[in-house]
Design a protein around this motif. Structure first.
Motif, mmCIF file in Angstrom:
data_model
loop_
_atom_site.group_PDB
_atom_site.id
_atom_site.type_symbol
_atom_site.label_atom_id
_atom_site.label_comp_id
_atom_site.label_asym_id
_atom_site.label_seq_id
_atom_site.Cartn_x
_atom_site.Cartn_y
_atom_site.Cartn_z
ATOM 1 N N ARG A 1 -12.978 9.232 -5.828
ATOM 2 C CA ARG A 1 -12.034 8.962 -4.808
ATOM 3 C C ARG A 1 -11.869 7.389 -5.001
ATOM 4 N NH1 ARG A 1 -12.266 9.918 1.626
ATOM 5 N NH2 ARG A 1 -10.329 8.852 2.191
ATOM 6 N N ALA A 2 -12.922 6.581 -5.150
ATOM 7 C CA ALA A 2 -12.893 4.959 -5.252
ATOM 8 C C ALA A 2 -12.295 4.652 -6.483
ATOM 9 C CB ALA A 2 -14.299 4.451 -4.975
ATOM 10 N N ILE A 3 -12.775 5.223 -7.604
ATOM 11 C CA ILE A 3 -11.799 5.048 -8.686
ATOM 12 C C ILE A 3 -10.398 5.238 -8.757
ATOM 13 C CG2 ILE A 3 -11.700 5.639 -11.329
ATOM 14 C CD1 ILE A 3 -14.258 4.229 -10.906
ATOM 15 N N ARG A 4 -10.110 6.333 -7.936
ATOM 16 C CA ARG A 4 -8.444 6.536 -7.962
ATOM 17 C C ARG A 4 -7.769 5.412 -7.066
ATOM 18 N NH1 ARG A 4 -10.081 11.903 -7.858
ATOM 19 N NH2 ARG A 4 -10.022 12.006 -5.502
ATOM 20 N N ALA A 5 -8.732 4.859 -5.862
ATOM 21 C CA ALA A 5 -7.966 3.894 -5.204
ATOM 22 C C ALA A 5 -7.980 2.570 -6.170
ATOM 23 C CB ALA A 5 -9.016 3.790 -3.927
ATOM 24 N N ARG A 6 -9.041 2.380 -6.720
ATOM 25 C CA ARG A 6 -8.963 1.165 -7.723
ATOM 26 C C ARG A 6 -7.737 1.232 -8.537
ATOM 27 N NH1 ARG A 6 -13.014 -2.395 -8.674
ATOM 28 N NH2 ARG A 6 -12.334 -2.132 -10.967
ATOM 29 N N ALA A 7 -7.522 2.415 -9.300
ATOM 30 C CA ALA A 7 -6.352 2.373 -10.061
ATOM 31 C C ALA A 7 -5.296 2.274 -9.516
ATOM 32 C CB ALA A 7 -6.494 3.840 -10.845
ATOM 33 N N GLU A 8 -4.789 2.722 -8.169
ATOM 34 C CA GLU A 8 -3.733 2.385 -7.646
ATOM 35 C C GLU A 8 -3.648 0.761 -7.337
ATOM 36 O OE1 GLU A 8 -3.903 4.761 -4.070
ATOM 37 O OE2 GLU A 8 -3.690 6.577 -5.308
ATOM 38 N N LEU A 9 -4.681 0.292 -6.828
ATOM 39 C CA LEU A 9 -4.573 -1.057 -6.718
ATOM 40 C C LEU A 9 -4.385 -2.039 -8.004
ATOM 41 C CD1 LEU A 9 -7.148 -1.440 -4.175
ATOM 42 C CD2 LEU A 9 -5.057 -1.815 -3.726
ATOM 43 N N ILE A 10 -4.873 -1.706 -9.133
ATOM 44 C CA ILE A 10 -4.645 -2.113 -10.269
ATOM 45 C C ILE A 10 -3.247 -2.038 -10.718
ATOM 46 C CG2 ILE A 10 -4.885 -2.280 -12.806
ATOM 47 C CD1 ILE A 10 -8.017 -1.090 -11.889
ATOM 48 N N ALA A 11 -2.446 -1.054 -10.500
ATOM 49 C CA ALA A 11 -1.032 -0.737 -10.796
ATOM 50 C C ALA A 11 -0.174 -1.627 -9.733
ATOM 51 C CB ALA A 11 -0.631 0.406 -10.253
ATOM 52 N N TRP A 12 -0.412 -1.721 -8.594
ATOM 53 C CA TRP A 12 -0.008 -2.765 -7.707
ATOM 54 C C TRP A 12 -0.139 -4.276 -8.197
ATOM 55 C CZ3 TRP A 12 -1.078 -6.727 -4.666
ATOM 56 C CH2 TRP A 12 -0.154 -7.224 -3.753
ATOM 57 N N LEU A 13 -1.223 -4.625 -8.564
ATOM 58 C CA LEU A 13 -1.383 -5.841 -9.058
ATOM 59 C C LEU A 13 -0.524 -6.352 -10.410
ATOM 60 C CD1 LEU A 13 -5.262 -6.143 -8.483
ATOM 61 C CD2 LEU A 13 -3.556 -7.541 -7.520
ATOM 62 N N ASP A 14 -0.375 -5.243 -11.171
ATOM 63 C CA ASP A 14 0.292 -5.283 -12.682
ATOM 64 C C ASP A 14 1.758 -5.410 -12.205
ATOM 65 O OD1 ASP A 14 -2.170 -5.079 -14.032
ATOM 66 O OD2 ASP A 14 -1.926 -3.089 -14.706
ATOM 67 N N ARG A 15 2.285 -4.753 -11.203
ATOM 68 C CA ARG A 15 3.510 -4.527 -10.793
ATOM 69 C C ARG A 15 3.878 -5.726 -10.466
ATOM 70 N NH1 ARG A 15 2.761 -0.054 -8.353
ATOM 71 N NH2 ARG A 15 3.084 -0.534 -6.384
ATOM 72 N N HIS A 16 3.272 -6.534 -9.580
ATOM 73 C CA HIS A 16 3.667 -7.834 -9.041
ATOM 74 C C HIS A 16 2.987 -9.228 -9.864
ATOM 75 C CE1 HIS A 16 5.281 -6.077 -5.364
ATOM 76 N NE2 HIS A 16 4.433 -5.174 -5.527
ATOM 77 N N ALA A 17 2.470 -8.749 -10.988
ATOM 78 C CA ALA A 17 2.349 -9.872 -12.137
ATOM 79 C C ALA A 17 1.263 -10.794 -11.321
ATOM 80 C CB ALA A 17 3.410 -10.570 -12.513
ATOM 81 N N PHE A 18 0.219 -10.525 -10.721
ATOM 82 C CA PHE A 18 -0.843 -11.384 -10.032
ATOM 83 C C PHE A 18 -1.642 -11.590 -11.355
ATOM 84 C CE2 PHE A 18 0.351 -10.018 -6.071
ATOM 85 C CZ PHE A 18 0.057 -11.198 -5.212
#
Length: 216
Positions: free
Chosen positions: A73-90
């Motif tokens: 579950r935590a790995i999936r949550a991390r994956a969603e946050l990584i996608a968000w960071l990529d989407r916003h080019a942080f």
């Protein structure tokens, strides 16, 4: 593996953020703020969550993902946050403890975290946002996928490949040359002696776990 001092923001307010902050500061960075829905600990100022981070982005040089990968579950949550960071080019710097031993020819992906006491041998590759926790040992030419967590005390033999979004538990051992697929979970203390397909789960035998607990 040090660079210019940076002003950092953390995503995540659990105990893992304290480990992240300690190593960031040891590398000369400043941890300015934490962004979390419900922070258990406060590292810097707590300033809300993702919408607030977007509004504040000009205040920071980089963002560090400080959510631990302790379960699927935590790995999936991390994956969603990584996608968000990529989407916003942080920009997401890698953090490598000055008390880790990392061969100079190791490739370290953006956002990766290497804790105290880790040993990473020649020509290994650490994926983006991978986590190598305390005292893990990584053999030569081993490839660790994006968003994969290697837990404390785990050992990966040379030329292993661990797929993205996987979790190798504390004190687990992976025989040299093996390939573990994407989304694999290896339980605490397991000895992995064969390749594992995508999404496989390997748990230790209960009698071995009980024996290990008696020895602690």
């Amino acid at each position: 593996m040090t660079g210019p001092a940076q002003r950092l923001a953390l995503i995540g307010g659990g105990g893992f953020s304290k480990e992240i902050a300690e190593i960031a500061r040891a590398l000369g960075h400043t941890v300015e703020a934490t962004y979390s829905t419900a922070p258990e600990v406060q590292v810097g100022r707590h300033r809300g969550y993702l919408d607030a981070l977007l509004a504040d982005r000009s205040e920071y040089d980089g963002v560090v993902l400080a959510v631990g990968g302790v379960s699927r579950r935590a790995i999936r949550a991390r994956a969603e946050l990584i996608a968000w960071l990529d989407r916003h080019a942080f920009p997401c710097p890698a953090l490598v403890s000055p008390r880790a031993i990392v061969s100079p020819d190791v490739a370290v992906g953006a956002g990766a975290f290497v804790a105290h006491g880790v040993i990473v041998n020649a020509d290994a590759r650490l994926g983006r946002f991978s986590v190598l926790n305390s005292a893990a040992i990584i053999g030569h030419d081993t490839v660790i996928g994006d968003n994969t967590t290697i837990s404390p005390g785990a050992f990966l033999g040379g030329r292993c490949t661990i797929g993205a979004d996987s979790l190798v538990g504390p004190l687990a051992k992976v025989l040299q040359g093996l390939t573990l697929g994407r989304g694999v979970t290896v339980g605490m203390g397991c000895n992995v002696l064969r390749a594992l397909p995508d999404d496989a789960t390997l748990w230790p035998r209960p009698d071995i776990v009980a024996s290990q607990q008696r020895q602690i």
